[in-house]
Design an enzyme around this catalytic site. Structure first.
Site, PDB file in Angstrom:
ATOM      1  N   LYS A  42       2.343  -3.247   7.149  1.00  0.00           N
ATOM      2  CA  LYS A  42       2.490  -3.700   5.764  1.00  0.00           C
ATOM      3  C   LYS A  42       4.203  -3.220   5.527  1.00  0.00           C
ATOM      4  O   LYS A  42       4.750  -4.021   4.587  1.00  0.00           O
ATOM      5  CB  LYS A  42       1.627  -2.725   4.984  1.00  0.00           C
ATOM      6  CG  LYS A  42       0.127  -3.068   4.971  1.00  0.00           C
ATOM      7  CD  LYS A  42       0.018  -4.545   4.373  1.00  0.00           C
ATOM      8  CE  LYS A  42      -0.014  -4.631   2.650  1.00  0.00           C
ATOM      9  NZ  LYS A  42      -0.440  -6.027   2.223  1.00  0.00           N
ATOM     10  N   THR A 102       0.890  -1.433  -0.065  1.00  0.00           N
ATOM     11  CA  THR A 102      -0.013   0.027  -0.018  1.00  0.00           C
ATOM     12  C   THR A 102       0.835   1.471   0.040  1.00  0.00           C
ATOM     13  O   THR A 102       2.056   1.152   0.630  1.00  0.00           O
ATOM     14  CB  THR A 102      -0.869   0.113   1.233  1.00  0.00           C
ATOM     15  OG1 THR A 102      -1.423   1.408   1.265  1.00  0.00           O
ATOM     16  CG2 THR A 102       0.037  -0.334   2.380  1.00  0.00           C
ATOM     17  N   ASP A 103       0.301   2.482  -0.426  1.00  0.00           N
ATOM     18  CA  ASP A 103       0.762   3.715  -0.475  1.00  0.00           C
ATOM     19  C   ASP A 103       1.036   4.129   1.007  1.00  0.00           C
ATOM     20  O   ASP A 103       2.141   5.038   1.280  1.00  0.00           O
ATOM     21  CB  ASP A 103       0.355   4.501  -1.540  1.00  0.00           C
ATOM     22  CG  ASP A 103      -0.935   5.109  -1.001  1.00  0.00           C
ATOM     23  OD1 ASP A 103      -1.694   4.337  -0.068  1.00  0.00           O
ATOM     24  OD2 ASP A 103      -1.547   5.830  -1.562  1.00  0.00           O
ATOM     25  N   GLU A 104       0.451   3.470   1.878  1.00  0.00           N
ATOM     26  CA  GLU A 104       0.266   4.210   3.291  1.00  0.00           C
ATOM     27  C   GLU A 104       1.840   3.994   3.828  1.00  0.00           C
ATOM     28  O   GLU A 104       1.981   4.624   5.172  1.00  0.00           O
ATOM     29  CB  GLU A 104      -0.858   3.540   4.072  1.00  0.00           C
ATOM     30  CG  GLU A 104      -2.000   3.752   3.464  1.00  0.00           C
ATOM     31  CD  GLU A 104      -3.421   3.577   4.164  1.00  0.00           C
ATOM     32  OE1 GLU A 104      -3.393   3.399   5.496  1.00  0.00           O
ATOM     33  OE2 GLU A 104      -4.426   3.269   3.624  1.00  0.00           O
ATOM     34  N   TYR A 155      -1.823  -0.590  10.861  1.00  0.00           N
ATOM     35  CA  TYR A 155      -1.718  -1.399   9.715  1.00  0.00           C
ATOM     36  C   TYR A 155      -0.658  -0.918   8.739  1.00  0.00           C
ATOM     37  O   TYR A 155      -0.039  -1.915   8.141  1.00  0.00           O
ATOM     38  CB  TYR A 155      -3.307  -0.806   8.966  1.00  0.00           C
ATOM     39  CG  TYR A 155      -3.195  -1.133   7.525  1.00  0.00           C
ATOM     40  CD1 TYR A 155      -3.264  -2.362   7.175  1.00  0.00           C
ATOM     41  CD2 TYR A 155      -3.325   0.022   6.512  1.00  0.00           C
ATOM     42  CE1 TYR A 155      -3.277  -2.502   5.557  1.00  0.00           C
ATOM     43  CE2 TYR A 155      -3.330  -0.035   5.037  1.00  0.00           C
ATOM     44  CZ  TYR A 155      -3.314  -1.606   4.481  1.00  0.00           C
ATOM     45  OH  TYR A 155      -3.181  -1.927   3.310  1.00  0.00           O
TER      46      TYR A 155
HETATM   47  P1  NAD Z   1      -9.657  -7.201   2.124  1.00  0.00           P
HETATM   48  O1  NAD Z   1      -9.809  -7.056   3.572  1.00  0.00           O
HETATM   49  O2  NAD Z   1     -10.887  -7.023   1.252  1.00  0.00           O
HETATM   50  O3  NAD Z   1      -9.318  -8.659   1.912  1.00  0.00           O
HETATM   51  C1  NAD Z   1      -8.127  -9.436   2.574  1.00  0.00           C
HETATM   52  C2  NAD Z   1      -8.720 -10.870   2.354  1.00  0.00           C
HETATM   53  O4  NAD Z   1      -7.200 -11.632   3.101  1.00  0.00           O
HETATM   54  C3  NAD Z   1      -9.877 -11.532   3.017  1.00  0.00           C
HETATM   55  O5  NAD Z   1     -10.480 -12.204   1.828  1.00  0.00           O
HETATM   56  C4  NAD Z   1      -9.477 -12.396   4.334  1.00  0.00           C
HETATM   57  O6  NAD Z   1     -10.200 -13.423   4.308  1.00  0.00           O
HETATM   58  C5  NAD Z   1      -7.884 -12.623   3.720  1.00  0.00           C
HETATM   59  N1  NAD Z   1      -7.087 -13.028   4.906  1.00  0.00           N
HETATM   60  C6  NAD Z   1      -6.956 -12.215   5.970  1.00  0.00           C
HETATM   61  N2  NAD Z   1      -6.222 -12.648   7.017  1.00  0.00           N
HETATM   62  C7  NAD Z   1      -5.832 -13.840   6.483  1.00  0.00           C
HETATM   63  C8  NAD Z   1      -5.140 -15.187   6.890  1.00  0.00           C
HETATM   64  N3  NAD Z   1      -4.427 -14.799   8.060  1.00  0.00           N
HETATM   65  N4  NAD Z   1      -4.484 -15.997   6.265  1.00  0.00           N
HETATM   66  C9  NAD Z   1      -5.446 -16.007   4.985  1.00  0.00           C
HETATM   67  N5  NAD Z   1      -6.241 -15.147   4.357  1.00  0.00           N
HETATM   68  C10 NAD Z   1      -6.332 -13.971   5.070  1.00  0.00           C
HETATM   69  O7  NAD Z   1      -8.715  -6.427   1.468  1.00  0.00           O
HETATM   70  P2  NAD Z   1      -8.420  -5.581   0.062  1.00  0.00           P
HETATM   71  O8  NAD Z   1      -8.776  -4.058   0.406  1.00  0.00           O
HETATM   72  O9  NAD Z   1      -8.792  -6.578  -0.978  1.00  0.00           O
HETATM   73  O10 NAD Z   1      -6.590  -5.520   0.183  1.00  0.00           O
HETATM   74  C11 NAD Z   1      -5.869  -6.730  -0.342  1.00  0.00           C
HETATM   75  C12 NAD Z   1      -4.372  -6.379  -0.270  1.00  0.00           C
HETATM   76  O11 NAD Z   1      -4.200  -5.064  -1.157  1.00  0.00           O
HETATM   77  C13 NAD Z   1      -3.868  -6.209   0.922  1.00  0.00           C
HETATM   78  O12 NAD Z   1      -2.586  -6.783   1.093  1.00  0.00           O
HETATM   79  C14 NAD Z   1      -3.822  -4.634   1.158  1.00  0.00           C
HETATM   80  O13 NAD Z   1      -2.898  -4.254   2.038  1.00  0.00           O
HETATM   81  C15 NAD Z   1      -3.640  -4.124  -0.256  1.00  0.00           C
HETATM   82  N6  NAD Z   1      -4.027  -2.749  -0.528  1.00  0.00           N
HETATM   83  C16 NAD Z   1      -5.435  -2.518  -0.362  1.00  0.00           C
HETATM   84  C17 NAD Z   1      -5.917  -1.145  -0.763  1.00  0.00           C
HETATM   85  C18 NAD Z   1      -7.050  -0.890  -0.601  1.00  0.00           C
HETATM   86  O14 NAD Z   1      -7.528   0.280  -0.851  1.00  0.00           O
HETATM   87  N7  NAD Z   1      -8.127  -1.743  -0.452  1.00  0.00           N
HETATM   88  C19 NAD Z   1      -5.013  -0.218  -1.406  1.00  0.00           C
HETATM   89  C20 NAD Z   1      -3.633  -0.852  -1.595  1.00  0.00           C
HETATM   90  C21 NAD Z   1      -3.317  -2.014  -1.069  1.00  0.00           C
HETATM   91  P1  TYD Z   2     -10.601   4.041   4.463  1.00  0.00           P
HETATM   92  O1  TYD Z   2     -11.904   3.834   3.147  1.00  0.00           O
HETATM   93  O2  TYD Z   2     -10.813   3.612   5.751  1.00  0.00           O
HETATM   94  O3  TYD Z   2      -9.215   4.022   3.784  1.00  0.00           O
HETATM   95  P2  TYD Z   2      -7.760   4.345   4.280  1.00  0.00           P
HETATM   96  O4  TYD Z   2      -7.977   4.783   5.850  1.00  0.00           O
HETATM   97  O5  TYD Z   2      -7.200   3.023   4.110  1.00  0.00           O
HETATM   98  O6  TYD Z   2      -7.448   5.575   3.492  1.00  0.00           O
HETATM   99  O7  TYD Z   2     -10.901   5.761   4.643  1.00  0.00           O
HETATM  100  C1  TYD Z   2     -10.658   6.867   3.442  1.00  0.00           C
HETATM  101  C2  TYD Z   2     -10.598   7.921   3.994  1.00  0.00           C
HETATM  102  O8  TYD Z   2     -12.155   8.348   4.543  1.00  0.00           O
HETATM  103  C3  TYD Z   2      -9.730   8.327   5.247  1.00  0.00           C
HETATM  104  O9  TYD Z   2      -9.033   9.579   5.155  1.00  0.00           O
HETATM  105  C4  TYD Z   2     -10.630   8.210   6.493  1.00  0.00           C
HETATM  106  C5  TYD Z   2     -11.804   8.813   6.187  1.00  0.00           C
HETATM  107  N1  TYD Z   2     -13.128   8.092   6.643  1.00  0.00           N
HETATM  108  C6  TYD Z   2     -14.273   8.663   6.981  1.00  0.00           C
HETATM  109  O10 TYD Z   2     -14.263  10.043   6.908  1.00  0.00           O
HETATM  110  N2  TYD Z   2     -15.423   8.220   7.469  1.00  0.00           N
HETATM  111  C7  TYD Z   2     -15.463   6.836   7.587  1.00  0.00           C
HETATM  112  O11 TYD Z   2     -16.574   6.512   7.865  1.00  0.00           O
HETATM  113  C8  TYD Z   2     -14.428   5.871   6.987  1.00  0.00           C
HETATM  114  C9  TYD Z   2     -14.503   4.557   7.092  1.00  0.00           C
HETATM  115  C10 TYD Z   2     -13.190   6.650   6.737  1.00  0.00           C
END
Ligand code: NAD
Ligand code: TYD
Length: 375
Positions: A185, A156-158, A181
């Site tokens: 990562k 992630t970019d975070e 988090y």
């Molecule tokens: P998500 O929370 O929707 O899905 C995570 C999946 O991992 C779920 O299916 C969960 O059951 C599985 N999981 C969790 N713990 C596990 C374990 N111990 N063993 C096996 N499986 C397990 O997450 P997402 O939003 O789809 O993100 C997927 C990846 O992309 C993550 O690595 C996250 O850090 C990265 N990512 C997400 C975003 C975003 O905006 N959502 C952005 C950048 C990177």
């Molecule tokens: P989120 O979707 O949780 O992603 P991330 O924290 O990984 O960026 O949140 C996106 C942005 O929205 C973040 O600045 C937190 C804010 N946020 C709210 O203002 N209200 C909400 O209910 C949630 C879930 C997030």
């Protein structure tokens, strides 16, 4: 260019692209976290685009894992599901022994910042120990022969921390994670690079900005707001709503993962982003406008439900990605403008209200029992 191979001691010259195709055939790829939001889009893309690959979805099915996301591919001949917790090293080793994978695309993670504030340890176990288990099993199974093997870590970019009003995250930006988090990562990213440098493992990494689109669990900003708008509930905005995120449509992320897995250079990291920054409040106002139109409500109706709530602890101000390296070196670019992406997203959630309702009621968790009870 041609290469000579010997078939029953008879020399045969074959073009190199044919040899490459033969090697690619029967590739087995473990995709971890495939039942989650981004993982399910990656699994679908790979199952449909590469019928010659065996795709094994490895997922623990935490609250965020939902096999209903993959109903359309669950019976495909090149798809398998394995319910495995990556924190369990013995189970991870057994997976490698069972499937002899050629590649791992690692998405499984605890992914919600707010949950990492209430329960950081779960993040350390899955994101750090889980990644260490996969890397170690891969190292032990591949035994130093990394040709045609690849470990791809999705991050992630975070990990780069928080930006002020100016600037962008580049691949060279020093890490400065600020939530449990992002720290979990970041430490897993370091481990992946350590296995590359120490053991010579073939790895690629990518760090992506915020994703949005179909199948996202309704705890994240966009699906949570869509769900609340449709149910006339308050839309919670943390603090003043001035934090900035760079939003990318999830299918564009899946396309980038495909591109990096196949064409990324060994040991390299690629930033993925939408060049699409929004303050949270302007994003939610835009979403309210789209929802009002789709729901046939008078303009301005949904905005009235915006409610400012206590800010997130340690809330990062701004994320913004510079994805020039991925665009210039590997030729990827986002396919959608945000206006189109958000309309598609709202359309999907409105057409799949049952999916949302089953998550809210918890019924989705029973799907695994029903689907896999006789397997
Ligand atoms: P998500 O929370 O929707 O899905 C995570 C999946 O991992 C779920 O299916 C969960 O059951 C599985 N999981 C969790 N713990 C596990 C374990 N111990 N063993 C096996 N499986 C397990 O997450 P997402 O939003 O789809 O993100 C997927 C990846 O992309 C993550 O690595 C996250 O850090 C990265 N990512 C997400 C975003 C975003 O905006 N959502 C952005 C950048 C990177
Ligand atoms: P989120 O979707 O949780 O992603 P991330 O924290 O990984 O960026 O949140 C996106 C942005 O929205 C973040 O600045 C937190 C804010 N946020 C709210 O203002 N209200 C909400 O209910 C949630 C879930 C997030």
């Amino acid at each position: 260019m041609r290469i000579t191979i010997f078939l029953f001691s008879i020399p045969i010259k074959i073009p190199i692209f044919v040899l490459k195709f033969l090697i690619e055939m029967n590739k087995t790829i473990l995709i971890t976290g495939g039942a989650g939001f981004i993982g399910s889009h990656v699994v679908r893309l790979f199952v449909n685009k590469y019928p010659e690959y065996q795709i094994v979805n490895v997922d623990k099915l935490t609250y965020a894992g939902n096999l209903e996301n993959l109903k359309d591919v669950e019976n495909a001949p090149n798809y398998k599901f394995e319910k495995v917790d990556i924190v369990d090293f013995e189970a991870v080793k057994s997976l490698f022994a069972k499937y002899s994978p050629d590649g791992v695309i690692h998405l499984a993670a605890e992914s919600h910042v707010d949950r990492s504030i209430t329960n950081p340890l779960e993040f350390i176990y899955t994101n750090f120990v889980g990644t260490a288990n996969l890397l170690t099993a891969a190292r032990d199974f591949w035994k130093g022969d990394y040709e045609n093997k690849r470990f791809y870590h999705i991050s992630t970019d975070e990990v780069y921390g928080s930006l002020g009003n100016e600037g962008f995250f580049q691949e060279t930006t020093p890490y400065s994670p600020r939530s449990p988090y992002s720290a979990s990562k970041a430490s897993s990213d370091h481990l992946v690079r350590a296995y590359h440098h120490t053991f010579g493992m073939n790895v690629v990494l990518s760090n992506c900005s915020n994703n949005y689109g179909p199948n996202q669990f309704p705890e994240k900003l966009i699906p949570l707001s869509i769900n609340n708008i449709r149910n006339n509930k308050p839309i919670p905005i943390y603090g003043k709503g001035l934090n900035v995120r760079d939003w990318l449509f999830v299918i564009d992320h899946a396309r980038a993962i495909d591109c990096i897995f196949h064409n990324g250079k060994n040991g390299e990291t690629y930033n993925i982003g939408g060049n699409n920054e929004w303050t949270n409040i302007s994003l939610i106002k835009k979403l309210c406008e789209v929802m009002d139109k789709k729901l046939g409500r008078e303009k301005g109706t949904s905005e009235k439900s915006i409610t400012y709530v206590t800010d997130r602890a340690g809330h990062d101000l701004r994320y913004a990605i510079d994805s020039t390296k991925l665009q210039t070196e590997l030729g990827w670019k986002p396919s959608l403008q945000f206006e189109e992406g958000i309309e598609k997203t709202v359309d999907w959630y409105l057409a799949n209200q049952e999916w949302l309702d089953r998550i809210v009621s918890g019924d989705y968790a029973k799907y695994y029992e029903q689907m896999y009870k006789n397997r």
